[in-house]
Design a protein around this motif. Structure first.
Motif, PDB file in Angstrom:
ATOM      1  N   LYS A  79     -22.392  -9.902   3.776  1.00  0.00           N
ATOM      2  CA  LYS A  79     -21.523 -10.528   2.775  1.00  0.00           C
ATOM      3  C   LYS A  79     -20.562  -9.498   2.173  1.00  0.00           C
ATOM      4  CE  LYS A  79     -23.322 -13.793   0.286  1.00  0.00           C
ATOM      5  NZ  LYS A  79     -24.144 -14.497  -0.707  1.00  0.00           N
ATOM      6  N   SER A  80     -19.894  -8.767   3.083  1.00  0.00           N
ATOM      7  CA  SER A  80     -18.980  -7.717   2.653  1.00  0.00           C
ATOM      8  C   SER A  80     -17.744  -7.674   3.542  1.00  0.00           C
ATOM      9  CB  SER A  80     -19.681  -6.354   2.682  1.00  0.00           C
ATOM     10  OG  SER A  80     -19.953  -5.972   4.019  1.00  0.00           O
ATOM     11  N   ALA A  81     -16.717  -6.987   3.041  1.00  0.00           N
ATOM     12  CA  ALA A  81     -15.487  -6.789   3.808  1.00  0.00           C
ATOM     13  C   ALA A  81     -14.729  -5.615   3.210  1.00  0.00           C
ATOM     14  CB  ALA A  81     -14.618  -8.040   3.781  1.00  0.00           C
ATOM     15  N   GLU A  82     -13.829  -5.049   4.004  1.00  0.00           N
ATOM     16  CA  GLU A  82     -12.967  -3.974   3.526  1.00  0.00           C
ATOM     17  C   GLU A  82     -11.616  -4.544   3.122  1.00  0.00           C
ATOM     18  OE1 GLU A  82     -11.275   0.451   4.708  1.00  0.00           O
ATOM     19  OE2 GLU A  82     -12.482  -0.649   6.173  1.00  0.00           O
ATOM     20  N   PHE A  83     -11.137  -4.134   1.967  1.00  0.00           N
ATOM     21  CA  PHE A  83      -9.898  -4.581   1.338  1.00  0.00           C
ATOM     22  C   PHE A  83      -8.750  -3.669   1.760  1.00  0.00           C
ATOM     23  CE2 PHE A  83      -6.901  -4.192  -2.176  1.00  0.00           C
ATOM     24  CZ  PHE A  83      -6.837  -5.434  -2.782  1.00  0.00           C
ATOM     25  N   GLY A  84      -7.603  -4.273   2.043  1.00  0.00           N
ATOM     26  CA  GLY A  84      -6.403  -3.498   2.326  1.00  0.00           C
ATOM     27  C   GLY A  84      -5.186  -4.222   1.791  1.00  0.00           C
ATOM     28  N   ILE A  85      -4.174  -3.464   1.366  1.00  0.00           N
ATOM     29  CA  ILE A  85      -2.974  -4.074   0.798  1.00  0.00           C
ATOM     30  C   ILE A  85      -1.820  -3.086   0.896  1.00  0.00           C
ATOM     31  CG2 ILE A  85      -3.471  -3.279  -1.542  1.00  0.00           C
ATOM     32  CD1 ILE A  85      -2.407  -6.028  -2.536  1.00  0.00           C
ATOM     33  N   PHE A  86      -0.621  -3.599   1.068  1.00  0.00           N
ATOM     34  CA  PHE A  86       0.570  -2.766   0.949  1.00  0.00           C
ATOM     35  C   PHE A  86       1.768  -3.631   0.581  1.00  0.00           C
ATOM     36  CE2 PHE A  86       0.386  -3.959   5.414  1.00  0.00           C
ATOM     37  CZ  PHE A  86       1.693  -4.327   5.714  1.00  0.00           C
ATOM     38  N   ILE A  87       2.669  -3.022  -0.165  1.00  0.00           N
ATOM     39  CA  ILE A  87       3.949  -3.651  -0.483  1.00  0.00           C
ATOM     40  C   ILE A  87       4.954  -3.030   0.480  1.00  0.00           C
ATOM     41  CG2 ILE A  87       5.727  -4.017  -2.240  1.00  0.00           C
ATOM     42  CD1 ILE A  87       3.068  -5.500  -2.787  1.00  0.00           C
ATOM     43  N   GLY A  88       5.559  -3.854   1.309  1.00  0.00           N
ATOM     44  CA  GLY A  88       6.453  -3.361   2.355  1.00  0.00           C
ATOM     45  C   GLY A  88       7.898  -3.213   1.939  1.00  0.00           C
ATOM     46  N   GLU A  89       8.333  -4.027   1.005  1.00  0.00           N
ATOM     47  CA  GLU A  89       9.729  -3.975   0.564  1.00  0.00           C
ATOM     48  C   GLU A  89       9.882  -2.898  -0.511  1.00  0.00           C
ATOM     49  OE1 GLU A  89      12.261  -5.536   1.906  1.00  0.00           O
ATOM     50  OE2 GLU A  89      11.031  -6.739   3.272  1.00  0.00           O
ATOM     51  N   ASP A  90      10.762  -1.947  -0.264  1.00  0.00           N
ATOM     52  CA  ASP A  90      10.946  -0.825  -1.184  1.00  0.00           C
ATOM     53  C   ASP A  90      11.245  -1.276  -2.608  1.00  0.00           C
ATOM     54  OD1 ASP A  90      10.484   1.090   0.785  1.00  0.00           O
ATOM     55  OD2 ASP A  90      12.612   1.313   1.279  1.00  0.00           O
ATOM     56  N   ASP A  91      12.089  -2.292  -2.766  1.00  0.00           N
ATOM     57  CA  ASP A  91      12.483  -2.720  -4.117  1.00  0.00           C
ATOM     58  C   ASP A  91      11.425  -3.558  -4.816  1.00  0.00           C
ATOM     59  OD1 ASP A  91      12.741  -5.050  -2.604  1.00  0.00           O
ATOM     60  OD2 ASP A  91      14.678  -5.599  -3.460  1.00  0.00           O
ATOM     61  N   ALA A  92      10.302  -3.816  -4.145  1.00  0.00           N
ATOM     62  CA  ALA A  92       9.236  -4.626  -4.736  1.00  0.00           C
ATOM     63  C   ALA A  92       8.066  -3.770  -5.239  1.00  0.00           C
ATOM     64  CB  ALA A  92       8.732  -5.654  -3.728  1.00  0.00           C
ATOM     65  N   ARG A  93       8.107  -2.477  -4.970  1.00  0.00           N
ATOM     66  CA  ARG A  93       7.019  -1.598  -5.419  1.00  0.00           C
ATOM     67  C   ARG A  93       7.134  -1.297  -6.901  1.00  0.00           C
ATOM     68  NH1 ARG A  93       8.461   1.218  -0.994  1.00  0.00           N
ATOM     69  NH2 ARG A  93       7.421   0.375   0.811  1.00  0.00           N
ATOM     70  N   GLY A  94       5.980  -1.113  -7.544  1.00  0.00           N
ATOM     71  CA  GLY A  94       5.953  -0.734  -8.945  1.00  0.00           C
ATOM     72  C   GLY A  94       6.179  -1.886  -9.913  1.00  0.00           C
ATOM     73  N   LYS A  95       6.107  -3.110  -9.430  1.00  0.00           N
ATOM     74  CA  LYS A  95       6.358  -4.286 -10.270  1.00  0.00           C
ATOM     75  C   LYS A  95       5.087  -5.079 -10.565  1.00  0.00           C
ATOM     76  CE  LYS A  95      11.030  -4.525  -8.712  1.00  0.00           C
ATOM     77  NZ  LYS A  95      12.220  -5.143  -9.078  1.00  0.00           N
ATOM     78  N   GLY A  96       3.946  -4.591 -10.099  1.00  0.00           N
ATOM     79  CA  GLY A  96       2.686  -5.284 -10.351  1.00  0.00           C
ATOM     80  C   GLY A  96       2.336  -6.338  -9.313  1.00  0.00           C
ATOM     81  N   TYR A  97       3.157  -6.474  -8.276  1.00  0.00           N
ATOM     82  CA  TYR A  97       2.884  -7.490  -7.258  1.00  0.00           C
ATOM     83  C   TYR A  97       1.574  -7.210  -6.526  1.00  0.00           C
ATOM     84  CZ  TYR A  97       7.858  -8.709  -7.810  1.00  0.00           C
ATOM     85  OH  TYR A  97       9.076  -9.067  -8.305  1.00  0.00           O
ATOM     86  N   GLY A  98       1.316  -5.938  -6.221  1.00  0.00           N
ATOM     87  CA  GLY A  98       0.082  -5.587  -5.528  1.00  0.00           C
ATOM     88  C   GLY A  98      -1.153  -5.891  -6.358  1.00  0.00           C
ATOM     89  N   THR A  99      -1.068  -5.615  -7.650  1.00  0.00           N
ATOM     90  CA  THR A  99      -2.201  -5.895  -8.532  1.00  0.00           C
ATOM     91  C   THR A  99      -2.497  -7.390  -8.569  1.00  0.00           C
ATOM     92  OG1 THR A  99      -1.697  -3.942  -9.872  1.00  0.00           O
ATOM     93  CG2 THR A  99      -3.066  -5.646 -10.895  1.00  0.00           C
ATOM     94  N   MET A 100      -1.468  -8.201  -8.740  1.00  0.00           N
ATOM     95  CA  MET A 100      -1.675  -9.654  -8.797  1.00  0.00           C
ATOM     96  C   MET A 100      -2.175 -10.183  -7.446  1.00  0.00           C
ATOM     97  SD  MET A 100      -1.798 -12.452 -10.439  1.00  0.00           S
ATOM     98  CE  MET A 100      -1.050 -12.045 -11.982  1.00  0.00           C
TER      99      MET A 100
END
Length: 175
Positions: A79-100
């Motif tokens: 009952k486990s898994a590994e989490f991964g995430i990335f923001i690909g668009e340069d202008d979308a980084r640092g806006k909290g999208y990854g956190t949400m």
């Protein structure tokens, strides 16, 4: 931040994924440093995503694709898994999208897949990602010093995990 959503990835997203993963700002935060190819990504979709070993999503902000998140190596036994995430668009980084998007992915993993533990590995120098992971409930479990050798230097990895605290009828063994 309610304009953030995640949707299942599909073949039409391949060119975006390849472009994003080959972006130097994205690539530097991954252990896998080889260039992504269209063929390689389609192989991933058909052998990992289509089989259920991976649940991968596109992150959308105001109906625009900005990145991807996934749960890989999904284990129904543990009952486990590994989490991964990335923001690909340069202008979308640092806006909290990854956190949400991360919150949405944890909700999916715990409530739709019934997972107990979701874990991740992150380079120790990726402090923005570590802050984001902490905000959504991940806790540091350990640091593996000089674990990865990349571009002429050793890099340390931080291991973090988030447990499904809302599970009922779960027996835990404490050390």
């Amino acid at each position: 931040m309610s304009n953030i959503s995640i949707r299942p990835i599909n073949e039409q997203d391949t060119d975006k994924i390849v472009k994003w993963r080959n972006n130097k700002k994205v690539k530097k935060n991954f252990v896998y440093q080889e260039d992504f190819t269209r063929e390689g990504h389609l192989h991933w979709l058909h052998t990992k995503v289509d089989t259920g070993e991976v649940a991968q999503f596109i992150i959308e902000a105001a109906d625009r694709a900005v990145g991807s998140c996934y749960l890989r190596d999904i284990s129904s036994t543990n009952k486990s898994a590994e989490f991964g995430i990335f923001i690909g668009e340069d202008d979308a980084r640092g806006k909290g999208y990854g956190t949400m998007a991360g919150k949405l992915l944890l909700d999916y993993g715990f409530n739709s897949l019934g997972l107990h533990r979701i874990f991740l590995r992150v380079f120790e120098d990726n402090t923005a990602a570590i802050r984001s992971y902490r905000k959504i409930g991940f806790r540091e479990e350990g640091v593996f010093k000089d674990m990865i050798y990349q571009n002429g230097r050793y890099r340390s990895m931080v291991f973090m995990a988030c447990l499904n605290e809302n599970e009922k009828n779960v027996s835990r063994t404490e050390p």
